[in-house]
Design a protein around this motif. Structure first.
Motif, PDB file in Angstrom:
ATOM      1  N   ASP A 175      76.241   2.831  15.143  1.00 33.45           N
ATOM      2  CA  ASP A 175      77.351   3.336  15.950  1.00 33.45           C
ATOM      3  C   ASP A 175      78.372   4.122  15.129  1.00 33.45           C
ATOM      4  OD1 ASP A 175      78.615   3.660  18.411  1.00 33.45           O
ATOM      5  OD2 ASP A 175      79.888   1.924  18.115  1.00 33.45           O
ATOM      6  N   ASN A 176      78.593   3.716  13.870  1.00 35.55           N
ATOM      7  CA  ASN A 176      79.602   4.386  13.046  1.00 35.55           C
ATOM      8  C   ASN A 176      79.274   5.858  12.796  1.00 35.55           C
ATOM      9  OD1 ASN A 176      81.207   2.145  12.809  1.00 35.55           O
ATOM     10  ND2 ASN A 176      80.325   1.467  10.887  1.00 35.55           N
ATOM     11  N   TYR A 177      77.992   6.215  12.815  1.00 33.80           N
ATOM     12  CA  TYR A 177      77.613   7.613  12.572  1.00 33.80           C
ATOM     13  C   TYR A 177      77.922   8.472  13.796  1.00 33.80           C
ATOM     14  CZ  TYR A 177      75.401   6.214   8.264  1.00 33.80           C
ATOM     15  OH  TYR A 177      75.190   5.729   6.999  1.00 33.80           O
ATOM     16  N   ILE A 178      77.795   7.897  14.986  1.00 36.50           N
ATOM     17  CA  ILE A 178      78.149   8.626  16.195  1.00 36.50           C
ATOM     18  C   ILE A 178      79.671   8.806  16.261  1.00 36.50           C
ATOM     19  CG2 ILE A 178      78.099   8.565  18.712  1.00 36.50           C
ATOM     20  CD1 ILE A 178      75.456   7.065  18.532  1.00 36.50           C
ATOM     21  N   LYS A 179      80.406   7.766  15.891  1.00 38.58           N
ATOM     22  CA  LYS A 179      81.870   7.870  15.854  1.00 38.58           C
ATOM     23  C   LYS A 179      82.308   8.930  14.847  1.00 38.58           C
ATOM     24  CE  LYS A 179      82.718   3.034  17.134  1.00 38.58           C
ATOM     25  NZ  LYS A 179      83.215   1.724  16.657  1.00 38.58           N
ATOM     26  N   ALA A 180      81.647   8.970  13.694  1.00 43.79           N
ATOM     27  CA  ALA A 180      82.003   9.946  12.664  1.00 43.79           C
ATOM     28  C   ALA A 180      81.736  11.370  13.143  1.00 43.79           C
ATOM     29  CB  ALA A 180      81.221   9.670  11.386  1.00 43.79           C
ATOM     30  N   TYR A 181      80.643  11.561  13.882  1.00 39.76           N
ATOM     31  CA  TYR A 181      80.302  12.893  14.383  1.00 39.76           C
ATOM     32  C   TYR A 181      81.346  13.403  15.361  1.00 39.76           C
ATOM     33  CZ  TYR A 181      77.877  16.579  16.945  1.00 39.76           C
ATOM     34  OH  TYR A 181      77.549  17.780  17.548  1.00 39.76           O
ATOM     35  N   TYR A 182      81.836  12.525  16.231  1.00 36.81           N
ATOM     36  CA  TYR A 182      82.814  12.932  17.235  1.00 36.81           C
ATOM     37  C   TYR A 182      84.260  12.864  16.736  1.00 36.81           C
ATOM     38  CZ  TYR A 182      79.215  13.103  20.840  1.00 36.81           C
ATOM     39  OH  TYR A 182      78.114  13.442  21.590  1.00 36.81           O
ATOM     40  N   GLY A 183      84.465  12.280  15.566  1.00 37.00           N
ATOM     41  CA  GLY A 183      85.816  12.190  15.028  1.00 37.00           C
ATOM     42  C   GLY A 183      86.597  11.000  15.534  1.00 37.00           C
ATOM     43  N   THR A 184      85.909  10.033  16.145  1.00 38.37           N
ATOM     44  CA  THR A 184      86.584   8.842  16.661  1.00 38.37           C
ATOM     45  C   THR A 184      87.238   8.039  15.549  1.00 38.37           C
ATOM     46  OG1 THR A 184      84.878   8.756  18.385  1.00 38.37           O
ATOM     47  CG2 THR A 184      86.260   6.806  18.126  1.00 38.37           C
ATOM     48  N   ASP A 185      86.666   8.115  14.347  1.00 34.63           N
ATOM     49  CA  ASP A 185      87.190   7.347  13.208  1.00 34.63           C
ATOM     50  C   ASP A 185      88.121   8.182  12.322  1.00 34.63           C
ATOM     51  OD1 ASP A 185      85.353   9.105  12.138  1.00 34.63           O
ATOM     52  OD2 ASP A 185      84.364   7.624  10.853  1.00 34.63           O
ATOM     53  N   PHE A 186      88.625   9.308  12.839  1.00 35.69           N
ATOM     54  CA  PHE A 186      89.454  10.223  12.043  1.00 35.69           C
ATOM     55  C   PHE A 186      90.713   9.513  11.531  1.00 35.69           C
ATOM     56  CE2 PHE A 186      92.488  13.982  11.996  1.00 35.69           C
ATOM     57  CZ  PHE A 186      91.970  14.514  10.822  1.00 35.69           C
ATOM     58  N   ILE A 187      90.954   9.600  10.226  1.00 37.53           N
ATOM     59  CA  ILE A 187      92.079   8.882   9.622  1.00 37.53           C
ATOM     60  C   ILE A 187      93.327   9.747   9.498  1.00 37.53           C
ATOM     61  CG2 ILE A 187      90.566   7.319   8.353  1.00 37.53           C
ATOM     62  CD1 ILE A 187      91.104   8.972   5.836  1.00 37.53           C
ATOM     63  N   GLY A 188      93.247  11.022   9.883  1.00 42.65           N
ATOM     64  CA  GLY A 188      94.420  11.895   9.845  1.00 42.65           C
ATOM     65  C   GLY A 188      94.398  12.853   8.668  1.00 42.65           C
ATOM     66  N   LYS A 189      94.844  14.068   8.926  1.00 37.25           N
ATOM     67  CA  LYS A 189      94.809  15.108   7.893  1.00 37.25           C
ATOM     68  C   LYS A 189      95.730  14.787   6.723  1.00 37.25           C
ATOM     69  CE  LYS A 189      94.418  20.110   7.559  1.00 37.25           C
ATOM     70  NZ  LYS A 189      94.404  21.384   8.331  1.00 37.25           N
ATOM     71  N   ASP A 190      96.880  14.169   7.010  1.00 35.69           N
ATOM     72  CA  ASP A 190      97.825  13.839   5.938  1.00 35.69           C
ATOM     73  C   ASP A 190      97.226  12.833   4.962  1.00 35.69           C
ATOM     74  OD1 ASP A 190      99.658  15.529   7.038  1.00 35.69           O
ATOM     75  OD2 ASP A 190     100.833  13.970   8.037  1.00 35.69           O
ATOM     76  N   SER A 191      96.523  11.840   5.481  1.00 37.33           N
ATOM     77  CA  SER A 191      95.906  10.824   4.621  1.00 37.33           C
ATOM     78  C   SER A 191      94.838  11.449   3.724  1.00 37.33           C
ATOM     79  CB  SER A 191      95.284   9.714   5.471  1.00 37.33           C
ATOM     80  OG  SER A 191      96.265   9.027   6.205  1.00 37.33           O
ATOM     81  N   ILE A 192      94.041  12.329   4.310  1.00 36.38           N
ATOM     82  CA  ILE A 192      92.993  12.980   3.529  1.00 36.38           C
ATOM     83  C   ILE A 192      93.607  13.933   2.505  1.00 36.38           C
ATOM     84  CG2 ILE A 192      90.990  14.531   3.655  1.00 36.38           C
ATOM     85  CD1 ILE A 192      90.435  13.376   6.440  1.00 36.38           C
TER      86      ILE A 192
END
Length: 408
Positions: A80-97
């Motif tokens: 499931d985590n790979y599908i979330k990563a593809y859609y950006g569901t797990d996005f941590i925010g541009k500032d953090s990155i």
């Protein structure tokens, strides 16, 4: 005595221990509870019955009795985590990155002055490689992803990086052999070999050296096995469904006479295991693998040792090359605390407990640990449903509670 040999279950399976009788355990009820668990999970033919149940769920109801496993179209298997990563569901925010990448830039420049190389490696992700086989109920509008932001900032900051996610996609239709399996979560064995060869050549160019290379003169086409069916194996069914054949190069290594063999430290998720297992370490004078910046290999093969037990300064001094490798599903915790610790060290700051970075590192480690425990994850899922929150959110809540309790 085992009269009938049973195929053991695979995955995060914890074998129960038989309870040891004591009067204190009897009166507290602890003995009875442990003995009941042991009897329930140790009866004859248990693994066979579990496989039958899992097979029925898969064949008749298209359900996977394995935590986080998603069955896609044409039986393509995902986590499931790979599908979330593809859609950006797990996005941590541009500032953090951005903050993390600025620290990487500082580390790259600082290590460069010491004649050391820091390299980021983005492993290919199954979500990005096979989105066409997602089940309909998992499809949604695609948002900004961690991977996209990491690559964009890496280019802007002129960081050293290899983008295998992009490479695999560009060669998906033209590759001589499958780069990703149907029933595995990692890149195929053939894809692993290509990635390893590319990493060596990238290091040679970056450091202007001539290393011994890996090569193959023969490729065997076989039924998928090993990591090419790791998700299917983890489902613990009676048998795996049929899939296409996969390519298995017969890896060889050049003689190292007259070649340069630098020392290397790799901080990575499970995508590095394939290279590590077929012997990529032999191309380096010294090679260490820090699995999720936690377990230290090869030392942990003999006696478990983690990174908190070793001296960061000495380890950096001993290695010419430091690689941080992650796939799209593990990018939220990229570096798993190594970047922050190394940044503090070179920036003249003492690494102390209690900082935001240390808390984030502990949080990531605790979440990863919880995911390895099947029963714990079942409890997390039940609590998530009860509280009407996502499983990921419940993981963070429980992990945070445990860390705060330990601190107190």
């Amino acid at each position: 005595m085992n009269i009938v040999r049973m195929k053991p279950l695979k995955g995060a399976i914890t074998e129960p221990e038989k309870a040891t009788f004591s009067f204190s355990g009897w009166f507290s009820g602890d003995y009875q509870e442990k003995e009941e668990t042991y009897l329930n999970e140790s009866f004859g033919f248990r693994s066979w019955f579990i496989r039958i149940n899992n097979q029925i769920a898969f064949s008749l109801f298209n359900k996977a009795k394995a935590n986080g496993v998603i069955i896609g179209k044409e039986n393509y298997l995902y986590e499931d985590n790979y599908i979330k990563a593809y859609y950006g569901t797990d996005f941590i925010g541009k500032d953090s990155i951005e903050q993390r990448m600025q620290r990487l830039k500082f580390l790259q420049d600082t290590l460069g002055k010491l004649d050391k190389s820091l390299i980021m490696v983005f492993a290919a992700g199954k979500g990005s490689f096979y989105p066409e086989f997602f089940p309909e109920e998992k499809k949604k509008e695609k948002g900004l992803t961690n991977y996209e932001v990491y690559v964009e900032i890496a280019k802007n900051l002129h960081l050293n990086f290899i983008d295998f996610n992009d490479y695999f996609l560009k060669n998906k239709k033209t590759s001589a052999y499958p780069l990703y399996p149907q029933f595995g979560i990692h890149w195929s064995y053939y894809g692993t070999c290509l990635a390893a060869d590319s990493m060596i050549r990238y290091i040679e160019k970056l450091r202007n050296i001539d290393m011994p290379n890996l090569y193959w003169d023969e490729i065997e086409i076989e039924n998928a096995h090993g990591t090419d069916v790791d998700i299917a194996d983890g489902m613990n069914t009676l048998f795996n469904p049929r899939t296409f054949k996969m390519a298995y190069p017969k890896i060889q290594f050049q003689a190292d006479s007259g070649k340069v063999k630098p020392s290397i430290l790799v901080i990575a998720d499970s995508y590095y295991w394939g290279m590590y297992n077929f012997g990529i370490s032999s191309l380096f004078s010294t090679s260490h693998f820090w699995f999720y910046n936690n377990q230290v290999y090869p030392e942990s093969f003999q006696n478990p040792i983690n990174t908190s037990q070793i001296n960061l300064k000495e380890q950096i001094e001993q290695h010419d090359i430091i690689i941080i490798l992650a796939t799209e599903a593990t990018l939220p915790g990229f570096g798993w605390g190594f970047i922050e610790d190394a940044y503090k060290f070179f920036n003249g700051k003492k690494v102390e407990s209690g900082t935001d970075d240390d808390f984030q590192k502990k949080l990531t480690e605790m979440i990863n640990f919880i995911k390895t425990d099947r029963k714990w994850m079942e409890t997390i899922e039940e609590k998530a449903a009860l509280n009407n929150v996502s499983v990921d959110s419940m993981l963070v809540i429980d992990a945070t509670w445990i860390i705060n309790k330990e601190n107190k």
